[in-house]
Design a protein around this motif. Structure first.
Motif, PDB file in Angstrom:
ATOM      1  N   LYS A   1      -6.472   2.380  33.304  1.00 36.30           N
ATOM      2  CA  LYS A   1      -7.605   2.453  34.237  1.00 36.30           C
ATOM      3  C   LYS A   1      -8.191   1.080  34.552  1.00 36.30           C
TER       4      LYS A   1
ATOM      5  N   SER B   1       2.258   1.965  39.128  1.00 38.60           N
ATOM      6  CA  SER B   1       1.717   3.311  38.955  1.00 38.60           C
ATOM      7  C   SER B   1       1.398   3.640  37.497  1.00 38.60           C
TER       8      SER B   1
ATOM      9  N   LYS C   1      -5.823  -0.919  36.758  1.00 42.84           N
ATOM     10  CA  LYS C   1      -5.828  -0.364  38.113  1.00 42.84           C
ATOM     11  C   LYS C   1      -7.082  -0.810  38.862  1.00 42.84           C
ATOM     12  N   GLU C   2      -8.230  -0.745  38.210  1.00 42.42           N
ATOM     13  CA  GLU C   2      -9.473  -1.196  38.842  1.00 42.42           C
ATOM     14  C   GLU C   2      -9.403  -2.688  39.181  1.00 42.42           C
TER      15      GLU C   2
ATOM     16  N   GLU D   1      -7.299  -8.428  51.051  1.00 43.11           N
ATOM     17  CA  GLU D   1      -7.142  -7.756  52.344  1.00 43.11           C
ATOM     18  C   GLU D   1      -8.364  -7.941  53.246  1.00 43.11           C
TER      19      GLU D   1
ATOM     20  N   ASP E   1      -7.079  -3.057  42.183  1.00 37.76           N
ATOM     21  CA  ASP E   1      -7.748  -2.550  43.387  1.00 37.76           C
ATOM     22  C   ASP E   1      -8.773  -3.553  43.902  1.00 37.76           C
ATOM     23  N   ARG E   2      -9.584  -4.120  42.992  1.00 33.17           N
ATOM     24  CA  ARG E   2     -10.595  -5.108  43.386  1.00 33.17           C
ATOM     25  C   ARG E   2      -9.949  -6.364  43.958  1.00 33.17           C
TER      26      ARG E   2
ATOM     27  N   THR F   1      -6.856  -6.757  45.223  1.00 39.92           N
ATOM     28  CA  THR F   1      -6.157  -6.475  46.478  1.00 39.92           C
ATOM     29  C   THR F   1      -7.146  -6.270  47.614  1.00 39.92           C
ATOM     30  N   SER F   2      -8.209  -5.541  47.367  1.00 41.75           N
ATOM     31  CA  SER F   2      -9.229  -5.315  48.402  1.00 41.75           C
ATOM     32  C   SER F   2      -9.835  -6.631  48.862  1.00 41.75           C
TER      33      SER F   2
END
Length: 117
Positions: A6, A2, A9-10, A20, A13-14, A16-17
Motif C-alpha cells: 500500500k 501490481s 503504491k501510494e 503528469e 501514485d503521488r 506519477t501524478s
C-alpha cells in the motif's frame, strides 16, 4: 507494479501524478521530485529503482514518452507540438527516446497506426 504494498503504491501514485500534472515543464528533474516527495535524491533513486527497475530520469522520460504516444494517437497535434507539450526541448532527443521505447520514430509510428499494419 501490481504487487506493490500500500505504501509503495501510494508513493508511486503521488510521484506519477506530480510528473503528469507538470509534464510540460522542462523543470521536472530529480531535484524537484526529491523535494516534492520529501526525500533525498539518493533515497528517491533507490526507492524508484527497487520498485520500477528504472532510475528517476528514466522514469520521468518513460512517462513523457507514454504521454506523447497518447497525444500522437489522438491525431490532434503535430509531432513538433507534442515534443514541447510533454516537456522535451529537443526534437532529435525526443525522436531518439521515442524510438528507444517503441522501436520506431514518431513519424513511423503514426504511419503504422494510420495504415493499420
Amino acid at each position: 507494479m501490481s504487487r506493490l504494498n500500500k505504501l509503495d503504491k501510494e508513493f508511486m501514485d503521488r510521484l506519477t501524478s506530480f510528473i503528469e500534472e507538470n509534464l510540460e515543464s522542462e523543470q521536472i528533474n530529480v531535484d524537484l521530485l526529491a523535494e516534492q516527495m520529501f526525500m533525498s535524491k539518493s533515497t528517491l533513486y533507490r526507492k524508484l529503482k527497487a520498485i520500477t527497475g528504472q532510475s528517476t530520469n528514466e522514469y520521468i522520460r518513460k512517462i513523457r514518452i507514454n504521454a506523447a504516444e497518447s497525444l500522437l494517437i489522438t491525431g490532434k497535434y503535430k509531432i513538433n507540438e507534442i515534443v514541447y507539450m510533454v516537456g522535451f526541448n529537443s526534437i532529435n532527443y525526443f525522436r531518439d527516446c521515442f524510438k528507444e521505447e517503441f522501436g520506431v520514430t514518431p513519424k513511423e509510428y503514426l504511419q503504422k497506426i494510420k495504415g493499420g499494419s
